[in-house]
Design an enzyme around this catalytic site. Structure first.
Site, short mmCIF file in Angstrom:
data_model
loop_
_atom_site.label_atom_id
_atom_site.label_comp_id
_atom_site.label_asym_id
_atom_site.label_seq_id
_atom_site.Cartn_x
_atom_site.Cartn_y
_atom_site.Cartn_z
CD GLU A 1 0.44 -9.89 17.58
OE1 GLU A 1 -0.28 -10.03 18.57
OE2 GLU A 1 0.00 -9.60 16.45
NE ARG B 1 -2.67 -1.25 3.36
CZ ARG B 1 -2.96 -2.44 3.92
NH1 ARG B 1 -3.77 -3.27 3.32
NH2 ARG B 1 -2.44 -2.77 5.09
#
Lengths: 177, 177
Positions: B97, B60
């Site tokens: 994560e 993006r």
């Protein structure tokens, strides 16, 4: 000064496999004037045509498509690989050399009355571009123009797109594969 | 007319998992005026600063980064996921994560004297952006400015980037996660 854009494309022989000349557009976009001039050369013939959106194909088509959308002052439609868009989407399968892939767009952002210009970095056999044109047309929008930085005419993709009533504009052609 | 850009961002609750509010920028870029105004709002404060290149993070960040590069008239550096760039690259690992990811840039397109503006759609914890700034700085280029469409200030990424001497410009802030 008008640059020779073709000379800014780097060719990597035998990539991704023996016998293939890989045309690398990153050397063009990383060149300050090269990127600007290539975007302007794609945008110029598509001004005053009533284009409402530019659609770009993930991922290199995002770079050129977004630039052309800004140059034309219109919205940008990302044509993404399966599963990358959130919200309601429509998809289109297309054949790869080995197997099948799927591209998706949002279902509801364009429709009848919209005029979409499809942009990608390169057209070879045209499989992805033809799938994208068909997918965009399913919304009712008209897709009569497509632009590519590089055309590999011997692979026939541009010819196939023209047979689908899409006018093609390309900046650079490389003969052979 | 100046649009309310924040109202053009779609929020998808509980995506990709329960408790997360996903901020979807596609509704902003697919809006003809929305894309144009968001690019101009990022470009404007970075004019006349001697910026030589805009770097955008896949995928993006390519859309916003390429638009800003065209608005500023400079080259575009794609910061890509591992293995996507051909030619000589340098890479930087960063923690996710769960696990580790790697971004890469071309080794030789920028260097001392170049001034790079980093652009991405969103800054959350800042892991990717900090890795990108470190990677771009390894070339000798200066990277003192970064711009994001959306900042999630409660996740602390913008603050961490400022601690690395990067000035942050963002268009929209959403409180919470």
């Amino acid at each position: 000064m008008q640059l020779n854009l073709q000379s800014l494309v780097r060719t990597i022989p035998d990539y991704p496999r023996k016998g293939v000349m890989f045309r690398d557009i990153t050397t063009l976009i990383e060149h300050p004037e090269g990127f600007k001039q290539s975007i302007e050369a794609i945008a110029a013939p598509h001004r005053n045509m009533g284009i409402t959106h530019v659609a770009g194909i993930e991922a290199r088509g995002f770079i050129f498509g977004a630039g052309v959308a800004i140059a034309l002052g219109v919205g940008f439609i990302p044509v993404r690989k399966k599963g990358k868009l959130t919200g309601e989407t429509i998809g289109q399968n297309y054949a790869l050399e080995y197997g099948v892939d799927t591209i998706e767009i949002h279902a509801d952002v364009i429709g009848p009355g919209d005029k979409v210009l499809l942009v990608d970095d390169l057209i070879a056999t045209g499989g992805t571009a033809i799938a994208a044109v068909g997918l965009l047309r399913r919304t009712g929008a008209s897709v009569n123009h497509a632009a590519f930085v590089i055309d590999l005419p011997d692979l026939g993709g541009a010819e196939k797109l023209r047979a689908e009533n899409v006018a093609i504009h390309s900046l650079i052609a490389f003969e052979g594969h």
